[in-house]
Structures are given as structure tokens and as C-alpha cells.
Design a protein around this motif. Structure first.
Motif, PDB file in Angstrom:
ATOM      1  N   SER A  93     -32.548  -3.050  27.631  1.00 10.13           N
ATOM      2  CA  SER A  93     -32.974  -2.079  26.625  1.00 10.13           C
ATOM      3  C   SER A  93     -34.480  -1.909  26.661  1.00 10.13           C
ATOM      4  O   SER A  93     -35.207  -2.763  27.183  1.00 10.13           O
ATOM      5  CB  SER A  93     -32.549  -2.534  25.221  1.00 10.13           C
ATOM      6  OG  SER A  93     -31.148  -2.604  25.110  1.00 10.13           O
ATOM      7  N   ASP A  94     -34.953  -0.812  26.076  1.00  6.58           N
ATOM      8  CA  ASP A  94     -36.386  -0.579  25.947  1.00  6.58           C
ATOM      9  C   ASP A  94     -36.647   0.113  24.625  1.00  6.58           C
ATOM     10  O   ASP A  94     -35.784   0.812  24.080  1.00  6.58           O
ATOM     11  CB  ASP A  94     -36.910   0.282  27.101  1.00  6.58           C
ATOM     12  CG  ASP A  94     -38.426   0.212  27.229  1.00  6.58           C
ATOM     13  OD1 ASP A  94     -39.036  -0.604  26.513  1.00  6.58           O
ATOM     14  OD2 ASP A  94     -38.999   0.969  28.038  1.00  6.58           O
ATOM     15  N   ARG A 135     -30.669   1.897  25.722  1.00  3.27           N
ATOM     16  CA  ARG A 135     -30.120   0.974  26.722  1.00  3.27           C
ATOM     17  C   ARG A 135     -29.993   1.685  28.061  1.00  3.27           C
ATOM     18  O   ARG A 135     -29.591   2.843  28.143  1.00  3.27           O
ATOM     19  CB  ARG A 135     -28.748   0.463  26.257  1.00  3.27           C
ATOM     20  CG  ARG A 135     -28.288  -0.792  26.980  1.00  3.27           C
ATOM     21  CD  ARG A 135     -27.061  -1.368  26.294  1.00  3.27           C
ATOM     22  NE  ARG A 135     -27.376  -1.890  24.976  1.00  3.27           N
ATOM     23  CZ  ARG A 135     -27.751  -3.141  24.747  1.00  3.27           C
ATOM     24  NH1 ARG A 135     -27.867  -3.986  25.740  1.00  3.27           N
ATOM     25  NH2 ARG A 135     -28.006  -3.542  23.515  1.00  3.27           N
ATOM     26  N   ASP A 136     -30.365   0.975  29.110  1.00  2.00           N
ATOM     27  CA  ASP A 136     -30.325   1.509  30.472  1.00  2.00           C
ATOM     28  C   ASP A 136     -29.001   1.112  31.120  1.00  2.00           C
ATOM     29  O   ASP A 136     -28.762  -0.072  31.358  1.00  2.00           O
ATOM     30  CB  ASP A 136     -31.503   0.951  31.274  1.00  2.00           C
ATOM     31  CG  ASP A 136     -31.470   1.348  32.737  1.00  2.00           C
ATOM     32  OD1 ASP A 136     -30.711   2.275  33.097  1.00  2.00           O
ATOM     33  OD2 ASP A 136     -32.205   0.728  33.539  1.00  2.00           O
ATOM     34  N   PHE A 137     -28.156   2.102  31.436  1.00  2.00           N
ATOM     35  CA  PHE A 137     -26.850   1.799  32.021  1.00  2.00           C
ATOM     36  C   PHE A 137     -26.832   1.934  33.541  1.00  2.00           C
ATOM     37  O   PHE A 137     -25.778   2.130  34.144  1.00  2.00           O
ATOM     38  CB  PHE A 137     -25.772   2.678  31.383  1.00  2.00           C
ATOM     39  CG  PHE A 137     -25.302   2.146  30.057  1.00  2.00           C
ATOM     40  CD1 PHE A 137     -24.314   1.174  29.994  1.00  2.00           C
ATOM     41  CD2 PHE A 137     -25.870   2.580  28.877  1.00  2.00           C
ATOM     42  CE1 PHE A 137     -23.887   0.660  28.782  1.00  2.00           C
ATOM     43  CE2 PHE A 137     -25.450   2.085  27.649  1.00  2.00           C
ATOM     44  CZ  PHE A 137     -24.462   1.120  27.599  1.00  2.00           C
ATOM     45  N   THR A 138     -28.003   1.800  34.150  1.00  2.00           N
ATOM     46  CA  THR A 138     -28.046   1.730  35.611  1.00  2.00           C
ATOM     47  C   THR A 138     -27.194   0.560  36.097  1.00  2.00           C
ATOM     48  O   THR A 138     -27.223  -0.520  35.511  1.00  2.00           O
ATOM     49  CB  THR A 138     -29.490   1.540  36.099  1.00  2.00           C
ATOM     50  OG1 THR A 138     -30.291   2.619  35.626  1.00  2.00           O
ATOM     51  CG2 THR A 138     -29.551   1.490  37.616  1.00  2.00           C
ATOM     52  N   VAL A 145     -31.213  -6.297  34.511  1.00  2.00           N
ATOM     53  CA  VAL A 145     -32.557  -6.657  34.059  1.00  2.00           C
ATOM     54  C   VAL A 145     -33.447  -6.947  35.267  1.00  2.00           C
ATOM     55  O   VAL A 145     -33.092  -7.728  36.146  1.00  2.00           O
ATOM     56  CB  VAL A 145     -32.519  -7.890  33.138  1.00  2.00           C
ATOM     57  CG1 VAL A 145     -33.935  -8.368  32.810  1.00  2.00           C
ATOM     58  CG2 VAL A 145     -31.766  -7.578  31.862  1.00  2.00           C
ATOM     59  N   ASP A 146     -34.607  -6.297  35.312  1.00  2.00           N
ATOM     60  CA  ASP A 146     -35.622  -6.548  36.340  1.00  2.00           C
ATOM     61  C   ASP A 146     -36.604  -7.551  35.753  1.00  2.00           C
ATOM     62  O   ASP A 146     -37.473  -7.199  34.952  1.00  2.00           O
ATOM     63  CB  ASP A 146     -36.329  -5.243  36.710  1.00  2.00           C
ATOM     64  CG  ASP A 146     -37.332  -5.415  37.840  1.00  2.00           C
ATOM     65  OD1 ASP A 146     -37.831  -6.543  38.034  1.00  2.00           O
ATOM     66  OD2 ASP A 146     -37.631  -4.414  38.524  1.00  2.00           O
ATOM     67  N   LEU A 147     -36.461  -8.812  36.142  1.00  2.00           N
ATOM     68  CA  LEU A 147     -37.221  -9.891  35.515  1.00  2.00           C
ATOM     69  C   LEU A 147     -38.731  -9.705  35.697  1.00  2.00           C
ATOM     70  O   LEU A 147     -39.510  -9.921  34.758  1.00  2.00           O
ATOM     71  CB  LEU A 147     -36.774 -11.232  36.090  1.00  2.00           C
ATOM     72  CG  LEU A 147     -37.103 -12.486  35.272  1.00  2.00           C
ATOM     73  CD1 LEU A 147     -36.548 -12.370  33.861  1.00  2.00           C
ATOM     74  CD2 LEU A 147     -36.549 -13.721  35.958  1.00  2.00           C
TER      75      LEU A 147
END
Length: 234
Positions: free
Chosen positions: A36-37, A55-58, A197-199
Motif C-alpha cells: 500500500s501507499d 493498494r498496489d495489485f501488481t 513489496v519492494d523492500l
């Protein structure tokens, strides 16, 4: 009198963003989790304000498990599961078999339409189109069909914990269909979808956000000192 509302609202927005970042990082290893962002309105007379948390559903990458009940939707679509509240939707294909033979989520919620395996099932095959075949005594029988749904605006879904979502007025009604048809993704057996998630990005965002919070705290300190000086002079 000096107005503290602008830096205070910026700090509040920053703390909200920090909570979202922390939740993303905590779920970096959660199957099918979607990051999310926080989105905010531009600076106005009352400072910054949160406009939405989206929310990013990529799709996340696929992880090989080799488990016949590990399923990934390769493309658009959600699995349907039945909870005590209502029908819920998930990208988490980490399924199990309960004591009655039903295919259920890790929390015990059955997939819907219900899929129930015969006793003494020795093996299980699920095709790309969602057909479920059970093998018993060396013979195969079709025991169910996985259905998927898609939404006009999946970002409008309501997150309910346990990797589940419920529909909302913003998401629109679920559009059901079979895997591989009508724009829905196909089922991939033996794989799970990882978190998207891109850590590295989350850590960068956290550093930038923390610096912004500290900067606004310093602004408040300076403004407070100015207020004290003004009061001393009056």
C-alpha cells in the motif's frame, strides 16, 4: 499568533505513511500480499491531508513449492472463499484440506464453489483452467471447478486481514468467470505468488519520510521560539 497547523498536519501525514511502510515491510514474506501507499492532497491553508491509502495489485513473482494445493493466479483475478461474514476474495493460493475433505485457506475458510475431495485421495491435479481432478485407487475423477472473479477497481477493495478482501462501492461488483477466460488469469499449480513489496524501495521511502518528519519537528521548534520571543516583546 503563529499558525502551527501546516507542520503539524505534515507530521501526522508522515506518521500515517510510516505505519503503512511498516506494514508493507512486515508482510514482505506473506504469500500474495499487496503493498500500500499513502496519497496526500497538495499543501493548502490547513496543511497536507491524506487523500487515500491505495493498494498496489501488481502481481508478485511465483515461488515453486511443489505442493499440489499451492496455487497461483497468473494474471488478473481473485480466489473466492466463504467466511462467516460474507464471500471474501484473495490472491493467497496457499490452500489445505480440512477434516471433511474441503479445500480451504490456511485460516480454514472453504473455497467457493465448494471443492471436496473423496476419501483416500492419493493425488490431485488442477489444470490451468481450474478443473480439479482427484486420483483414488489409480483412477481419476473430476471433483470440482475453481472459479475466479475480477473487479473494475481492485484498489477499492476493503482489506480485512488474513490476506482477505471484501467488495465495496469503490471496487464495484465482482465479475465471476473461469480461469483463462474473459480476461482472467490461469491457474498455476505447485506455485505460490510472493508478496509484491519492494523492500529496497520501502527502506528508501522510510528514510525520506523520517527526514521529512524531523524537518517539520524542527520547524515547529523554530516557530515555538518565535512565539516565545513575540510574547516576550508584547
Amino acid at each position: 499568533m503563529i499558525d502551527f497547523s501546516t507542520p503539524l498536519s505534515a507530521i501526522k501525514t508522515g506518521l500515517s505513511r510510516e505505519n503503512v511502510i511498516a506494514n508493507n515491510v512486515a508482510n514482505v514474506n506473506t504469500t500474495g500480499f499487496k503493498s500500500s501507499d499513502v496519497y496526500q492532497n497538495g499543501l493548502n491553508i490547513s496543511g497536507t491531508q491524506i487523500s487515500s491509502i491505495s493498494r498496489d495489485f501488481t502481481q508478485g513473482s511465483m515461488m515453486l513449492t511443489g505442493d499440489n494445493l499451492s496455487l497461483t493466479v497468473a494474471g488478473d483475478g481473485f480466489f473466492k472463499v466463504l467466511t462467516p461474514k460474507a464471500t471474501a476474495y484473495t490472491r493467497d493460493g496457499n490452500f489445505n484440506i480440512d477434516a471433511t475433505g474441503r479445500v480451504v485457506t490456511s485460516s480454514g475458510y472453504p473455497i467457493t464453489p465448494e471443492i471436496k475431495l473423496p476419501e483416500n485421495t492419493e493425488n490431485l491435479t488442477i489444470t490451468k483452467k481450474g478443473e480439479v481432478f482427484a486420483y483414488t485407487n489409480g483412477e481419476s475423477q473430476r471433483v470440482g471447478q475453481i472459479e475466479l472473479v475480477k473487479f473494475t477497481n481492485p484498489s477499492g477493495l476493503i482489506a480485512a486481514g488474513e490476506n482477505l478482501y471484501y467488495k465495496s462501492a469503490n471496487s464495484g461488483e465482482p465479475v465471476p468467470g473461469l480461469p483463462g477466460f474473459g480476461g482472467l488469469g490461469e491457474i498455476v499449480q505447485g506455485y505460490l505468488e510472493s508478496s509484491n513489496v519492494d523492500l529496497a524501495s520501502e527502506f528508501v521511502h522510510s528514510i525520506i519520510n523520517e527526514n521529512a518528519i524531523k524537518a517539520n519537528i524542527n520547524v515547529i521548534k523554530v516557530m515555538d521560539e518565535m512565539s516565545q520571543e513575540i510574547l516576550r516583546l508584547t
